[in-house]
Design a protein around this motif. Structure first.
Motif, PDB file in Angstrom:
ATOM      1  N   GLN A 102       7.193   4.308  -0.138  1.00 13.02           N
ATOM      2  CA  GLN A 102       6.212   5.331  -0.484  1.00 13.02           C
ATOM      3  C   GLN A 102       5.185   5.527   0.632  1.00 13.02           C
ATOM      4  OE1 GLN A 102       6.159   7.415  -3.372  1.00 13.02           O
ATOM      5  NE2 GLN A 102       8.237   6.638  -3.258  1.00 13.02           N
ATOM      6  N   LEU A 103       5.671   5.478   1.875  1.00 10.29           N
ATOM      7  CA  LEU A 103       4.821   5.701   3.046  1.00 10.29           C
ATOM      8  C   LEU A 103       5.211   7.017   3.707  1.00 10.29           C
ATOM      9  CD1 LEU A 103       4.834   2.112   4.571  1.00 10.29           C
ATOM     10  CD2 LEU A 103       2.957   3.233   3.342  1.00 10.29           C
ATOM     11  N   PRO A 104       4.243   7.703   4.333  1.00 14.68           N
ATOM     12  CA  PRO A 104       4.561   8.986   4.976  1.00 14.68           C
ATOM     13  C   PRO A 104       5.396   8.812   6.239  1.00 14.68           C
ATOM     14  CG  PRO A 104       2.280   8.387   5.378  1.00 14.68           C
ATOM     15  CD  PRO A 104       2.831   7.361   4.444  1.00 14.68           C
ATOM     16  N   ILE A 105       6.209   9.827   6.529  1.00 19.01           N
ATOM     17  CA  ILE A 105       7.020   9.904   7.745  1.00 19.01           C
ATOM     18  C   ILE A 105       6.676  11.232   8.413  1.00 19.01           C
ATOM     19  CG2 ILE A 105       9.354  10.038   8.700  1.00 19.01           C
ATOM     20  CD1 ILE A 105      10.289   8.610   6.083  1.00 19.01           C
ATOM     21  N   ALA A 147       3.438   1.515  13.868  1.00 24.73           N
ATOM     22  CA  ALA A 147       4.473   2.503  13.555  1.00 24.73           C
ATOM     23  C   ALA A 147       5.686   2.341  14.469  1.00 24.73           C
ATOM     24  CB  ALA A 147       3.914   3.917  13.695  1.00 24.73           C
ATOM     25  N   THR A 148       6.807   2.872  14.008  1.00 29.40           N
ATOM     26  CA  THR A 148       8.028   2.926  14.805  1.00 29.40           C
ATOM     27  C   THR A 148       8.470   4.380  14.880  1.00 29.40           C
ATOM     28  OG1 THR A 148       9.343   2.491  12.825  1.00 29.40           O
ATOM     29  CG2 THR A 148       8.846   0.607  14.228  1.00 29.40           C
ATOM     30  N   VAL A 149       9.190   4.705  15.944  1.00 35.30           N
ATOM     31  CA  VAL A 149       9.690   6.068  16.121  1.00 35.30           C
ATOM     32  C   VAL A 149      11.204   5.994  16.273  1.00 35.30           C
ATOM     33  CG1 VAL A 149       9.637   8.155  17.529  1.00 35.30           C
ATOM     34  CG2 VAL A 149       7.548   6.798  17.241  1.00 35.30           C
ATOM     35  N   TYR A 150      11.878   6.817  15.480  1.00 34.57           N
ATOM     36  CA  TYR A 150      13.330   6.901  15.509  1.00 34.57           C
ATOM     37  C   TYR A 150      13.758   8.296  15.924  1.00 34.57           C
ATOM     38  CZ  TYR A 150      13.576   2.562  12.847  1.00 34.57           C
ATOM     39  OH  TYR A 150      13.458   1.259  12.449  1.00 34.57           O
ATOM     40  N   LYS A 151      14.849   8.361  16.636  1.00 29.68           N
ATOM     41  CA  LYS A 151      15.515   9.639  16.849  1.00 29.68           C
ATOM     42  C   LYS A 151      16.225   9.936  15.530  1.00 29.68           C
ATOM     43  CE  LYS A 151      18.844  11.829  19.970  1.00 29.68           C
ATOM     44  NZ  LYS A 151      19.709  11.584  21.144  1.00 29.68           N
ATOM     45  N   MET A 172       0.849  -1.182   0.000  1.00 35.27           N
ATOM     46  CA  MET A 172       0.000   0.000   0.000  1.00 35.27           C
ATOM     47  C   MET A 172       0.887   1.236   0.000  1.00 35.27           C
ATOM     48  SD  MET A 172      -3.198   1.001   0.037  1.00 35.27           S
ATOM     49  CE  MET A 172      -3.749  -0.677   0.071  1.00 35.27           C
ATOM     50  N   ARG A 173       0.580   2.185  -0.853  1.00 32.02           N
ATOM     51  CA  ARG A 173       1.392   3.384  -0.990  1.00 32.02           C
ATOM     52  C   ARG A 173       0.600   4.614  -0.561  1.00 32.02           C
ATOM     53  NH1 ARG A 173       4.746   3.649  -6.082  1.00 32.02           N
ATOM     54  NH2 ARG A 173       3.272   5.291  -6.569  1.00 32.02           N
ATOM     55  N   PHE A 174       1.320   5.619  -0.104  1.00 34.33           N
ATOM     56  CA  PHE A 174       0.725   6.882   0.331  1.00 34.33           C
ATOM     57  C   PHE A 174      -0.189   7.458  -0.737  1.00 34.33           C
ATOM     58  CE2 PHE A 174       1.279  11.566   0.256  1.00 34.33           C
ATOM     59  CZ  PHE A 174       0.564  11.870   1.402  1.00 34.33           C
ATOM     60  N   GLU A 175       0.281   7.524  -1.958  1.00 36.43           N
ATOM     61  CA  GLU A 175      -0.506   8.145  -3.018  1.00 36.43           C
ATOM     62  C   GLU A 175      -1.732   7.329  -3.393  1.00 36.43           C
ATOM     63  OE1 GLU A 175       2.235   6.778  -6.784  1.00 36.43           O
ATOM     64  OE2 GLU A 175       2.847   8.496  -5.591  1.00 36.43           O
ATOM     65  N   LYS A 177       4.971   0.971   9.665  1.00 35.53           N
ATOM     66  CA  LYS A 177       5.602  -0.302   9.321  1.00 35.53           C
ATOM     67  C   LYS A 177       5.147  -0.695   7.920  1.00 35.53           C
ATOM     68  CE  LYS A 177       5.876  -1.950  14.059  1.00 35.53           C
ATOM     69  NZ  LYS A 177       5.460  -2.974  15.024  1.00 35.53           N
ATOM     70  N   ASP A 178       5.973  -1.459   7.223  1.00 36.82           N
ATOM     71  CA  ASP A 178       5.644  -1.821   5.842  1.00 36.82           C
ATOM     72  C   ASP A 178       4.446  -2.761   5.745  1.00 36.82           C
ATOM     73  OD1 ASP A 178       6.969  -4.014   6.851  1.00 36.82           O
ATOM     74  OD2 ASP A 178       8.369  -4.208   5.187  1.00 36.82           O
ATOM     75  N   SER A 179       4.012  -3.312   6.858  1.00 42.60           N
ATOM     76  CA  SER A 179       2.853  -4.203   6.865  1.00 42.60           C
ATOM     77  C   SER A 179       1.540  -3.445   7.102  1.00 42.60           C
ATOM     78  CB  SER A 179       3.023  -5.272   7.948  1.00 42.60           C
ATOM     79  OG  SER A 179       3.134  -4.639   9.224  1.00 42.60           O
ATOM     80  N   CYS A 180       1.584  -2.121   7.053  1.00 36.02           N
ATOM     81  CA  CYS A 180       0.395  -1.325   7.362  1.00 36.02           C
ATOM     82  C   CYS A 180      -0.699  -1.510   6.312  1.00 36.02           C
ATOM     83  CB  CYS A 180       0.760   0.148   7.499  1.00 36.02           C
ATOM     84  SG  CYS A 180       1.325   0.899   5.970  1.00 36.02           S
ATOM     85  N   ARG A 181      -1.912  -1.198   6.743  1.00 34.72           N
ATOM     86  CA  ARG A 181      -3.082  -1.285   5.878  1.00 34.72           C
ATOM     87  C   ARG A 181      -3.485   0.113   5.434  1.00 34.72           C
ATOM     88  NH1 ARG A 181      -7.232  -3.080   9.685  1.00 34.72           N
ATOM     89  NH2 ARG A 181      -5.992  -1.743  10.991  1.00 34.72           N
ATOM     90  N   LYS A 182      -4.400   0.162   4.505  1.00 33.30           N
ATOM     91  CA  LYS A 182      -4.903   1.439   3.996  1.00 33.30           C
ATOM     92  C   LYS A 182      -5.430   2.308   5.134  1.00 33.30           C
ATOM     93  CE  LYS A 182      -8.328   3.377   0.873  1.00 33.30           C
ATOM     94  NZ  LYS A 182      -9.334   3.098  -0.162  1.00 33.30           N
ATOM     95  N   GLU A 183      -6.159   1.712   6.059  1.00 29.36           N
ATOM     96  CA  GLU A 183      -6.728   2.446   7.188  1.00 29.36           C
ATOM     97  C   GLU A 183      -5.643   3.052   8.073  1.00 29.36           C
ATOM     98  OE1 GLU A 183      -7.499  -0.878   6.589  1.00 29.36           O
ATOM     99  OE2 GLU A 183      -9.355  -0.445   5.503  1.00 29.36           O
ATOM    100  N   ASP A 184      -4.520   2.340   8.205  1.00 31.42           N
ATOM    101  CA  ASP A 184      -3.399   2.845   9.002  1.00 31.42           C
ATOM    102  C   ASP A 184      -2.799   4.094   8.357  1.00 31.42           C
ATOM    103  OD1 ASP A 184      -3.699   0.621  10.699  1.00 31.42           O
ATOM    104  OD2 ASP A 184      -2.253  -0.558   9.537  1.00 31.42           O
ATOM    105  N   ILE A 185      -2.652   4.062   7.047  1.00 30.61           N
ATOM    106  CA  ILE A 185      -2.078   5.211   6.338  1.00 30.61           C
ATOM    107  C   ILE A 185      -2.999   6.414   6.463  1.00 30.61           C
ATOM    108  CG2 ILE A 185      -1.306   6.109   4.111  1.00 30.61           C
ATOM    109  CD1 ILE A 185      -0.605   3.185   3.357  1.00 30.61           C
ATOM    110  N   VAL A 186      -4.300   6.204   6.286  1.00 27.37           N
ATOM    111  CA  VAL A 186      -5.269   7.295   6.395  1.00 27.37           C
ATOM    112  C   VAL A 186      -5.228   7.898   7.800  1.00 27.37           C
ATOM    113  CG1 VAL A 186      -7.731   7.862   6.368  1.00 27.37           C
ATOM    114  CG2 VAL A 186      -6.763   6.429   4.562  1.00 27.37           C
ATOM    115  N   ALA A 187      -5.215   7.054   8.835  1.00 23.49           N
ATOM    116  CA  ALA A 187      -5.165   7.541  10.220  1.00 23.49           C
ATOM    117  C   ALA A 187      -3.851   8.277  10.485  1.00 23.49           C
ATOM    118  CB  ALA A 187      -5.319   6.374  11.198  1.00 23.49           C
ATOM    119  N   PHE A 188      -2.770   7.797   9.934  1.00 28.25           N
ATOM    120  CA  PHE A 188      -1.450   8.406  10.104  1.00 28.25           C
ATOM    121  C   PHE A 188      -1.411   9.799   9.480  1.00 28.25           C
ATOM    122  CE2 PHE A 188       3.232   8.494   9.362  1.00 28.25           C
ATOM    123  CZ  PHE A 188       3.654   8.129  10.629  1.00 28.25           C
TER     124      PHE A 188
END
Length: 128
Positions: A98-101, A37-41, A1-4, A59-70
């Motif tokens: 292609q996931l948001p940060i 999700a993971t958080v990095y310094k 799943m990609r951001f766009e 995480k790369d295993s995220c679903r469409k709903e996870d990206i929308v919520a993010f």
């Protein structure tokens, strides 16, 4: 799943002022991990000297709903301006997945919930 694949035109336009190139941030140490999700310094390299930031990545295993919520989380952070609330610095897109940060100020004591739990635990130890 990609951001766009999940971002509509309106959301993309709202995010546009916050978008930065991925090469402007550098991840360092892992500081936390949640269900999706993971958080990095990290470092925000556009500033001189670079600003220490927190990079929240899906995480790369995220679903469409996870990206929308993010993305919704980033939009809320971008609109919230209060001295006691962590604000949004920027949003970047991972070049491979292609996931948001989400880029926010680095808080040395971590997120509020973890900090409050740690303080409570310390207070409980002192009372024993």
């Amino acid at each position: 799943m990609r951001f766009e694949d999940v971002t509509d035109r309106r959301t993309a336009e709202i995010l546009r002022p916050w978008l930065i190139a991925r090469k402007q941030i550098e991840s360092m140490d892992l500081v936390g991990e949640g269900a999706f999700a993971t958080v990095y310094k990290g470092r925000y390299l556009r500033d001189v000297p670079p600003t220490i930031v927190a990079l929240k990545m899906l995480k790369d295993s995220c679903r469409k709903e996870d990206i929308v919520a993010f993305v919704d989380e980033a939009l809320v952070m971008g609109e919230c301006h209060h001295r006691n609330v962590v604000g949004l610095i920027a949003v970047s897109i991972d070049q491979y997945l292609q996931l948001p940060i989400i880029v926010v100020p680095y808080m040395q004591n971590g997120d509020l919930q973890t900090y409050l739990r740690r303080i409570k635990k310390e207070e409980d130890k002192q009372q024993q």
